[in-house]
Design a protein around this motif. Structure first.
Motif, mmCIF file in Angstrom:
data_model
loop_
_atom_site.group_PDB
_atom_site.id
_atom_site.type_symbol
_atom_site.label_atom_id
_atom_site.label_comp_id
_atom_site.label_asym_id
_atom_site.label_seq_id
_atom_site.Cartn_x
_atom_site.Cartn_y
_atom_site.Cartn_z
ATOM 1 N N TYR A 20 -0.013 11.961 0.910
ATOM 2 C CA TYR A 20 0.063 10.794 2.137
ATOM 3 C C TYR A 20 -1.286 10.176 2.021
ATOM 4 O O TYR A 20 -2.242 10.597 1.645
ATOM 5 C CB TYR A 20 0.068 11.654 3.246
ATOM 6 N N ALA A 21 -0.916 8.899 2.424
ATOM 7 C CA ALA A 21 -2.106 7.879 2.711
ATOM 8 C C ALA A 21 -2.869 8.446 3.939
ATOM 9 O O ALA A 21 -2.243 9.107 4.735
ATOM 10 C CB ALA A 21 -1.793 6.360 2.871
ATOM 11 N N ASP A 22 -4.129 8.318 3.945
ATOM 12 C CA ASP A 22 -5.070 8.949 4.906
ATOM 13 C C ASP A 22 -4.715 8.324 6.440
ATOM 14 O O ASP A 22 -4.804 9.002 7.579
ATOM 15 C CB ASP A 22 -6.444 8.563 4.777
ATOM 16 N N SER A 23 -4.094 7.169 6.337
ATOM 17 C CA SER A 23 -3.912 6.327 7.651
ATOM 18 C C SER A 23 -2.565 6.958 8.206
ATOM 19 O O SER A 23 -2.249 6.621 9.336
ATOM 20 C CB SER A 23 -3.681 4.687 7.068
ATOM 21 N N VAL A 24 -1.803 7.670 7.464
ATOM 22 C CA VAL A 24 -0.519 7.992 8.088
ATOM 23 C C VAL A 24 -0.330 9.621 8.083
ATOM 24 O O VAL A 24 0.495 10.558 8.497
ATOM 25 C CB VAL A 24 0.517 7.827 7.387
ATOM 26 N N LYS A 25 -1.501 10.228 7.581
ATOM 27 C CA LYS A 25 -1.694 11.733 7.450
ATOM 28 C C LYS A 25 -1.393 12.221 8.813
ATOM 29 O O LYS A 25 -2.186 11.910 9.935
ATOM 30 C CB LYS A 25 -3.001 12.095 6.832
ATOM 31 N N GLY A 26 -0.609 13.333 8.984
ATOM 32 C CA GLY A 26 -0.272 13.902 10.245
ATOM 33 C C GLY A 26 0.456 13.059 11.270
ATOM 34 O O GLY A 26 0.794 13.855 12.300
ATOM 35 N N ARG A 27 0.966 12.176 10.691
ATOM 36 C CA ARG A 27 1.744 11.292 11.549
ATOM 37 C C ARG A 27 3.165 11.118 10.866
ATOM 38 O O ARG A 27 4.205 11.054 11.611
ATOM 39 C CB ARG A 27 1.428 9.892 12.086
ATOM 40 N N GLU A 77 0.966 -1.086 -0.009
ATOM 41 C CA GLU A 77 0.000 0.054 -0.173
ATOM 42 C C GLU A 77 0.811 1.223 -0.023
ATOM 43 O O GLU A 77 1.880 1.424 0.445
ATOM 44 C CB GLU A 77 -0.808 -0.064 1.301
ATOM 45 N N PHE A 78 0.373 2.130 -0.482
ATOM 46 C CA PHE A 78 0.734 3.540 -0.803
ATOM 47 C C PHE A 78 1.113 4.115 0.784
ATOM 48 O O PHE A 78 0.125 4.085 1.463
ATOM 49 C CB PHE A 78 0.249 4.334 -1.613
ATOM 50 N N VAL A 79 2.024 4.852 1.055
ATOM 51 C CA VAL A 79 2.387 5.434 2.302
ATOM 52 C C VAL A 79 2.499 7.179 2.240
ATOM 53 O O VAL A 79 1.684 7.804 2.642
ATOM 54 C CB VAL A 79 3.380 4.917 3.039
ATOM 55 N N ALA A 80 3.524 7.403 1.245
ATOM 56 C CA ALA A 80 3.749 8.844 0.819
ATOM 57 C C ALA A 80 4.679 9.203 -0.309
ATOM 58 O O ALA A 80 5.366 8.136 -0.679
ATOM 59 C CB ALA A 80 4.476 9.520 2.100
ATOM 60 N N SER A 81 4.493 10.286 -1.055
ATOM 61 C CA SER A 81 5.302 10.456 -2.102
ATOM 62 C C SER A 81 5.677 11.750 -2.003
ATOM 63 O O SER A 81 5.057 12.735 -1.293
ATOM 64 C CB SER A 81 4.695 10.005 -3.450
ATOM 65 N N LEU A 112 11.511 9.669 5.610
ATOM 66 C CA LEU A 112 10.216 9.262 6.098
ATOM 67 C C LEU A 112 10.279 9.296 7.511
ATOM 68 O O LEU A 112 10.532 8.383 8.158
ATOM 69 C CB LEU A 112 9.714 7.835 5.522
ATOM 70 N N GLN A 113 9.951 10.348 8.066
ATOM 71 C CA GLN A 113 9.614 10.587 9.368
ATOM 72 C C GLN A 113 8.435 9.898 10.026
ATOM 73 O O GLN A 113 7.348 10.406 9.654
ATOM 74 C CB GLN A 113 9.916 12.046 9.925
#
Length: 126
Positions: free
Chosen positions: A59-66, A45-49, A80-81
């Motif tokens: 960002y994927a919604d699941s990681v947005k803000g984190r 699954e996509f995380v970030a680009s 990728l922090q």
């Protein structure tokens, strides 16, 4: 083109990690970079680009803000922090790159990326 991901490890829930992706083999002007992950028994699954210019990120919604994706000035190292990690973040994380030319975009679909690095394992203990 070679991509080398590093920085994975074991971390407690709520903790942080920073992944790095070192790219070599050519100039990466005009290349977008992305992070993807694959958890056990699940599809990748996509995380970030991030765009080659470094000023456009997705960002994927699941990681947005984190999670925060960034690159160095030379554009050949991507970070990728990851903060506030939880068990659902446990996966093998891989970086990938693709040529986009002058377009300041990042791809969210893995089939748009041509070059892939090996993954780095992130394990979050609850």
């Amino acid at each position: 083109v070679q991509l080398q991901a590093s920085g994975g490890g074991l971390v407690q829930a709520g903790g942080s990690l920073r992944l790095s992706c070192a790219a070599s083999g050519r100039s990466f002007n005009g290349y977008t970079f992305g992070w993807f992950r694959r958890a056990p028994g699940k599809e990748r699954e996509f995380v970030a680009s991030i765009s080659w210019s470094g000023d456009v990120a997705y960002y994927a919604d699941s990681v947005k803000g984190r999670f925060t994706i960034s690159n160095n000035n030379a554009g050949n190292t991507i970070y990728l922090q990851m903060t506030s990690l939880n068990a659902e973040d446990t996966a093998v994380y891989s970086c990938a790159t693709a040529f986009v030319g002058s377009h300041r975009v990042g791809y969210t679909s893995d089939n748009r990326y041509r070059y892939w690095g090996q993954g780095t394992q992130v394990t979050v203990s609850s």
